[in-house]
Structure formats: structure tokens, C-alpha cells
Design an enzyme around this catalytic site. Structure first.
Site, PDB file in Angstrom:
ATOM      1  N   HIS A  86      -9.517  -4.864 -12.097  1.00 43.51           N
ATOM      2  CA  HIS A  86      -8.654  -3.757 -12.525  1.00 43.51           C
ATOM      3  C   HIS A  86      -7.860  -4.136 -13.757  1.00 43.51           C
ATOM      4  CE1 HIS A  86      -4.827  -5.218 -10.489  1.00 43.51           C
ATOM      5  NE2 HIS A  86      -5.684  -5.795  -9.675  1.00 43.51           N
ATOM      6  N   ASP A  88      -5.257  -2.178 -14.664  1.00 45.02           N
ATOM      7  CA  ASP A  88      -3.875  -1.704 -14.505  1.00 45.02           C
ATOM      8  C   ASP A  88      -3.021  -2.825 -13.923  1.00 45.02           C
ATOM      9  OD1 ASP A  88      -5.207  -1.393 -11.947  1.00 45.02           O
ATOM     10  OD2 ASP A  88      -3.541  -0.154 -11.258  1.00 45.02           O
ATOM     11  N   ASP A 119      -3.048 -11.007 -12.308  1.00 41.70           N
ATOM     12  CA  ASP A 119      -3.338  -9.827 -11.477  1.00 41.70           C
ATOM     13  C   ASP A 119      -3.424  -8.604 -12.345  1.00 41.70           C
ATOM     14  OD1 ASP A 119      -3.569  -8.005  -9.430  1.00 41.70           O
ATOM     15  OD2 ASP A 119      -1.566  -8.284  -8.623  1.00 41.70           O
ATOM     16  N   GLU A 153      -5.970   0.402  -9.333  1.00 42.74           N
ATOM     17  CA  GLU A 153      -5.943  -0.454  -8.141  1.00 42.74           C
ATOM     18  C   GLU A 153      -4.535  -0.602  -7.593  1.00 42.74           C
ATOM     19  OE1 GLU A 153      -5.971  -4.087  -5.619  1.00 42.74           O
ATOM     20  OE2 GLU A 153      -4.699  -3.601  -7.318  1.00 42.74           O
ATOM     21  N   GLU A 154      -3.579  -0.736  -8.489  1.00 42.89           N
ATOM     22  CA  GLU A 154      -2.201  -0.981  -8.037  1.00 42.89           C
ATOM     23  C   GLU A 154      -1.536   0.266  -7.463  1.00 42.89           C
ATOM     24  OE1 GLU A 154      -1.295  -3.857  -7.629  1.00 42.89           O
ATOM     25  OE2 GLU A 154      -1.990  -5.196  -9.196  1.00 42.89           O
ATOM     26  N   HIS A 213      33.104  13.289  -1.826  1.00 39.63           N
ATOM     27  CA  HIS A 213      34.209  12.321  -1.830  1.00 39.63           C
ATOM     28  C   HIS A 213      34.287  11.713  -0.425  1.00 39.63           C
ATOM     29  CE1 HIS A 213      38.190  10.605  -1.916  1.00 39.63           C
ATOM     30  NE2 HIS A 213      38.303  10.893  -3.225  1.00 39.63           N
ATOM     31  N   THR A 315      33.566   5.950  -4.572  1.00 34.90           N
ATOM     32  CA  THR A 315      33.806   6.367  -3.188  1.00 34.90           C
ATOM     33  C   THR A 315      33.139   7.708  -2.891  1.00 34.90           C
ATOM     34  OG1 THR A 315      35.928   7.149  -4.025  1.00 34.90           O
ATOM     35  CG2 THR A 315      35.931   5.070  -2.821  1.00 34.90           C
ATOM     36  N   ARG A 328       1.029  -3.532   6.379  1.00 33.15           N
ATOM     37  CA  ARG A 328      -0.237  -4.255   6.160  1.00 33.15           C
ATOM     38  C   ARG A 328      -1.006  -4.202   7.467  1.00 33.15           C
ATOM     39  NH1 ARG A 328      -1.268  -5.294   0.640  1.00 33.15           N
ATOM     40  NH2 ARG A 328       0.812  -5.106  -0.213  1.00 33.15           N
TER      41      ARG A 328
HETATM   42  N1  BES Z   1      -4.514  -8.868  -6.500  1.00 31.55           N
HETATM   43  C1  BES Z   1      -3.870  -8.068  -5.535  1.00 31.55           C
HETATM   44  C2  BES Z   1      -4.299  -8.304  -4.113  1.00 31.55           C
HETATM   45  C3  BES Z   1      -4.151  -9.696  -3.608  1.00 31.55           C
HETATM   46  C4  BES Z   1      -3.182 -10.542  -4.085  1.00 31.55           C
HETATM   47  C5  BES Z   1      -4.975 -10.129  -2.632  1.00 31.55           C
HETATM   48  C6  BES Z   1      -3.079 -11.829  -3.603  1.00 31.55           C
HETATM   49  C7  BES Z   1      -4.840 -11.386  -2.124  1.00 31.55           C
HETATM   50  C8  BES Z   1      -3.898 -12.246  -2.630  1.00 31.55           C
HETATM   51  C9  BES Z   1      -4.066  -6.615  -5.836  1.00 31.55           C
HETATM   52  O1  BES Z   1      -4.045  -6.310  -7.192  1.00 31.55           O
HETATM   53  C10 BES Z   1      -2.941  -5.867  -5.191  1.00 31.55           C
HETATM   54  O2  BES Z   1      -1.818  -6.179  -5.395  1.00 31.55           O
HETATM   55  N2  BES Z   1      -3.268  -4.895  -4.407  1.00 31.55           N
HETATM   56  C11 BES Z   1      -2.309  -4.032  -3.824  1.00 31.55           C
HETATM   57  C12 BES Z   1      -3.096  -2.910  -3.236  1.00 31.55           C
HETATM   58  C13 BES Z   1      -2.336  -1.708  -2.858  1.00 31.55           C
HETATM   59  C14 BES Z   1      -1.439  -1.181  -3.917  1.00 31.55           C
HETATM   60  C15 BES Z   1      -3.294  -0.653  -2.374  1.00 31.55           C
HETATM   61  C16 BES Z   1      -1.519  -4.760  -2.753  1.00 31.55           C
HETATM   62  O3  BES Z   1      -2.045  -5.594  -2.018  1.00 31.55           O
HETATM   63  O4  BES Z   1      -0.322  -4.487  -2.659  1.00 31.55           O
HETATM   64 ZN    ZN Z   2      -1.728  -6.518  -7.607  1.00 32.31          ZN
END
Ligand code: BES
Ligand code: ZN
Length: 469
Positions: A86, A88, A119, A153-154, A213, A315, A328
Site C-alpha cells: 500500500h 497510503d 509502513d 489499506e490504512e 456553564h 468551566t 482485534r
Molecule cells: N503494516 C500494518 C499491519 C501490521 C503491522 C501487521 C505490524 C503486523 C505487524 C498495516 O499497514 C496496518 O496498520 N493495518 C491496519 C489495518 C486496519 C486499518 C484495517 C491495522 O492493523 O491497524
Molecule cells: Zn499501517
């Protein structure tokens, strides 16, 4: 690998670094709508790299950011490898914590600092430069290559599945290769056979129609920040377990053998704590740190905003409070089902005097690949050669790469996750970097991989499994 190819990679290493810097100067932040023109420039950069090698390349528009596709199919009868990466990057914030600006790549102590360095721009670039080395020396590659380099991807790869499904036939391949993970530790390269899945949501609770307030009204209305904090606190019990009903129902327990395999990696917890600046690890009771990070599901707050966050006091009772949450996931949890379970759970926890708004962003399931595949052995051999080490570790990781499951579902292929980076490269954090030595070794391992995968055709294996552990 042929010495001419290897030599080419050595001789052109400095130029590769300069080209990578050019790539890193483009702020391709996919989450930021203002970066849209930069994502197009990012796609054009990748397109040009591949087209200049004589590949048939195109920039494919999507409902979001474009996908770059390129192919070199000059090895009839040889395996076809899909390279995914990716272009991005994550948002660079908080900007004030960067030593040098995120989009002004800078070399310090043998490391290249920039958002996207590891990355994934630096890592995906190794697979472009390895093809260049073969094509400029030998004139051809030992395998057929198809590149899919996306710009979302991100933010969950939301337009990639449609692209893959629409071109299912022309994208057919034997195996996919992705370098978007990490080594186990410095100079301990690894092949990742499992990733966690993810679900991403946002919740906003609203009380009074405007900030009030806090002296005049405080105590007489529910404070949305307090209400949301209570909802968030209800997500976990005192043993670090997630309280969403049904959350663990589909979780496959780790086998004793796999738990032992994790233990055999001799994880250095003291170094881990020192690296992160924490005094104690924390997580679900009854599991080790590696198990918690790689093979147990989690629920994490990623961002929390409410009220006045500027300098000095103010405040008020804020009108709204917002939280961004990701879970996750591990095999065989279902992201859609659990998004709904999270939705219902938080709604039920919401104080009645606040209104509740729920947004689901994206999700993907966890992925675990057969660690005994001959492709893993071929990759391990290539990595051993490039790194000059005896052992390539077999690991799982906690991050997510949504496309790997889509490759399996749509194209029917497994993915080799070959990470050249380090977990300590500050991915998603300020001062992201990529070791120049790892970048260089990555180009070598990639170039060697094409030969090892081509050699697999005959006897179905390329290396001895004894070297992988
Ligand atoms: N490169 C990462 C995923 C990753 C990092 C896998 C380190 C294993 C070790 C990837 O670019 C990423 O950050 N993916 C996102 C995916 C999400 C936004 C759907 C993630 O894991 O947060
Ligand atoms: Zn990433």
C-alpha cells in the site's frame, strides 16, 4: 540468486534510497480527504516505477483512492506471484513529536525517518527494485509478477475486494507476497503466518444541545464525557476480559504446541517494557504477552474527545463526547457479528439522558496460514541468504492486513507475509523509520525469492524445513 542481480542491488542502493525519499515526500494520508490529490500523485509515482520497467501498468480509479496494477508475464510455465502493498500512510499526528517533519525524509544513524518509511512504502519498494534488478541484468524474471498496490489499506481496504472480484480471472496467481509486517527482532527475520482481524467503530453521545456553564448547570444534567467514560469502562472486567456478550464464543483456543512455539521464541519482556517506557505489562489474565498480542482478541480505545482540550481551564459541561474503538479479532470471530454485538452492548450501557450515535468504519477477519507450506520454506531460504542468518522465525502478529483473507476467498491463494521492518520502527507513531540495512536486505531477499519460487516448480520444495523455526 545470481551474482549479477545481487551486484546490481548493491551498486544502485544509493539511488534506490533517493527514489524512496521521493516517494515518501508525497503525503498520502488516506484518512484525510484533503490529501486526495496527494494520493493520486502517490499512485502516479508507483505507476511510473512499474511502467518504466516495461511492465503493463495502469492506475485503476475506485470510489476511494486509486489502485495501481502492473504485470510482467514473460515467464510462461513459471509460477505467478501477486505482490501486494500500500502506498497510503497513517496520519502523521501528533506533529510536534517528530524530530524532523514526517514528509521530509531524513537519514539519521542508518535509518530513514518519514511517515510510511516502513509502513509500507519502504517495504513495498523492495519488491519493485528487485524486479528492476532482474530486468536490467538478466533481462527477464524467473517468475511472472502481478502487482496490486493500493491507497486505502490504512482505512480498511474498502474498495479492494470489488477490484479483486471484478478481475478474478486476470489476477489468477499461485501465491501472494506482502511485505507489510515486521521481523521478530533486529537481525531476526521472520515469516508471519497469522494476523489478527479488526473491527473499527465510533460512538458519539450527546447531552445538552450546546456546551453549558458547569457552575450554572453542572450537577443538574448528565455530563456526556462522564457518561461515555462509564460506557468505556464497562467494556472490560477486572481480569482484562472484554465484556461484550458473545465476544469470546468463536475464539479458537491456542493449541499446546503453538503456545510452546511462542514460548520457544524466548520473548524478552524486560526489553519490551523498556522500549515502550512502561513499568508493567497488562492484559487478559492467563496469557503471555505474545499470546495477548498475536492470538487473543482485544477491545481498544483509539481516540477519545470531549469538551475543552485547549490550554488552561474552562468551566463547561460539554455537549458531546466521542470515542473511536477498534477490536482485534482472532480465528474464527466474525467482524460483522461482533460489530453488531458491540453496538448493542454500548447502546445498552448508554445513560438514558444521552443520545447515542454509532458508526461502523470497517472490519476484516483474522488470518492464519499453514506454517508447513512449501512456499514458506522457499521464502525462508531467500531470507536466510539475504540476511546471512541460520534461522528464520515463524511468528504471528497482532496487526491486520485486510487483503490477505480476500486473496484467499476471491483468488484462492495463500499469502506470504515477509516483514522487513521492526516493531520498533514507530509505525503509526511519530518518528516512523526504516533501517537502511533492512531496506537493502529486503531488496536482496525479494530478488532471491523470485528464483526460489521458480525453483519450487519441479520438486515442490526449495529449502529444508529444519531452517525454519
Ligand atoms: N503494516 C500494518 C499491519 C501490521 C503491522 C501487521 C505490524 C503486523 C505487524 C498495516 O499497514 C496496518 O496498520 N493495518 C491496519 C489495518 C486496519 C486499518 C484495517 C491495522 O492493523 O491497524
Ligand atoms: Zn499501517
Amino acid at each position: 540468486m545470481l551474482t549479477t542481480v545481487s551486484k546490481y542491488l548493491d551498486q544502485h542502493a544509493d539511488r534506490f534510497l533517493e527514489e524512496l525519499k521521493e516517494f515518501l515526500r508525497i503525503p498520502t494520508v488516506s484518512a484525510d480527504p484533503e490529501c486526495k490529490p496527494h494520493l493520486i500523485r502517490g499512485a502516479e509515482f508507483v505507476y511510473k516505477q512499474l511502467a518504466d520497467l516495461g511492465m503493463k501498468a495502469e492506475i485503476v480509479p475506485t470510489a476511494g483512492h486509486p489502485i495501481v496494477y502492473a504485470e510482467w508475464l514473460g515467464a510462461p510455465g513459471a509460477p505467478t506471484v501477486m505482490v501486494y502493498g500500500h502506498y497510503d500512510v497513517q496520519p502523521p499526528d501528533p506533529l510536534d513529536l517528530w524530530t524532523t517533519p514526517p514528509f521530509e525524509p531524513t537519514v539519521r544513524d542508518g535509518k530513514l525517518y518519514a511517515r510510511g518509511a516502513t509502513d509500507d512504502k519502504g517495504q513495498v519498494f523492495t519488491h519493485i527494485k528487485s524486479a528492476e534488478a532482474w530486468l536490467k541484468t538478466v533481462g527477464k524474471l524467473p517468475v511472472n509478477l502481478k502487482y496490486v498496490i493500493e491507497g486505502e489499506e490504512e482505512v480498511g481496504s474498502r474498495n479492494l475486494e470489488d477490484f479483486l472480484a471484478a478481475r478474478k480471472e486476470s489476477l489468477s496467481c499461485d501465491v501472494a507476497v506482502v511485505s507489510d509486517t515486521s521481523q521478530y527482532a533486529p537481525n531476526q527475520p521472520a515469516i508471519t503466518y497469522g494476523l489478527r482481524g479488526i473491527l473499527a467503530v465510533e460512538v458519539t453521545v450527546t447531552g445538552p444541545k450546546k456546551d453549558l456553564h458547569s457552575g450554572v448547570f453542572g450537577g443538574a444534567v448528565m455530563n456526556p464525557a462522564t457518561g461515555l467514560a462509564r460506557m468505556i469502562a464497562s467494556l472490560h472486567d477486572d481480569h482484562g476480559r472484554v465484556r461484550i456478550p458473545g465476544f469470546y464464543d468463536a475464539v479458537q483456543p491456542l493449541s499446546d504446541a503453538e503456545r510452546q512455539q511462542f514460548l520457544d521464541l524466548n520473548f524478552d519482556e524486560a526489553a519490551f517494557k523498556a522500549e515502550l517506557g512502561i513499568s508493567e505489562v497488562f492484559g487478559e489474565e492467563g496469557f503471555t504477552t505474545l499470546e495477548r498480542r498475536w492470538a487473543r482478541p482485544t477491545c481498544e480505545v483509539n481516540g477519545l474527545v470531549s469538551g475543552y482540550t485547549g490550554v488552561g481551564p474552562k468551566t463547561i459541561v460539554p455537549s458531546k463526547a466521542t470515542v473511536k474503538i477498534t477490536c482485534r479479532l482472532v480465528p474464527t470471530q466474525d467482524p460483522h457479528q461482533l460489530t453488531e454485538a458491540l453496538h448493542q452492548y454500548l447502546k445498552a450501557q448508554c445513560p438514558p439522558s444521552l443520545s447515542f450515535e454509532f458508526t461502523s468504519y470497517h472490519g476484516c477477519p483474522a488470518f492464519v496460514f499453514d506454517p508447513n507450506s512449501p512456499y514458506i520454506e522457499a521464502a525462508a531460504e531467500a531470507i536466510r541468504e539475504a540476511w546471512g542468518v541460520q534461522q528464520v522465525r515463524l511468528i504471528r502478529e497482532g496487526g491486520s492486513i485486510p487483503v490477505v483473507q480476500t486473496f484467499k476467498d476471491v483468488l484462492g491463494v495463500d499469502t506470504l507475509l515477509l516483514g522487513w521492518g521492526q516493531n520498533t520502527d514507530n509505525l503509526h507513531s511519530p518518528n516512523e523509520h526504516f533501517s537502511i540495512a533492512d531496506f537493502h536486505r529486503g531488496t536482496k531477499a525479494s530478488a532471491s525469492l523470485w528464483a526460489k519460487l521458480a525453483a519450487m516448480q519441479g520438486d515442490g520444495s526449495a529449502a529444508s524445513a529444519a531452517n525454519v523455526c
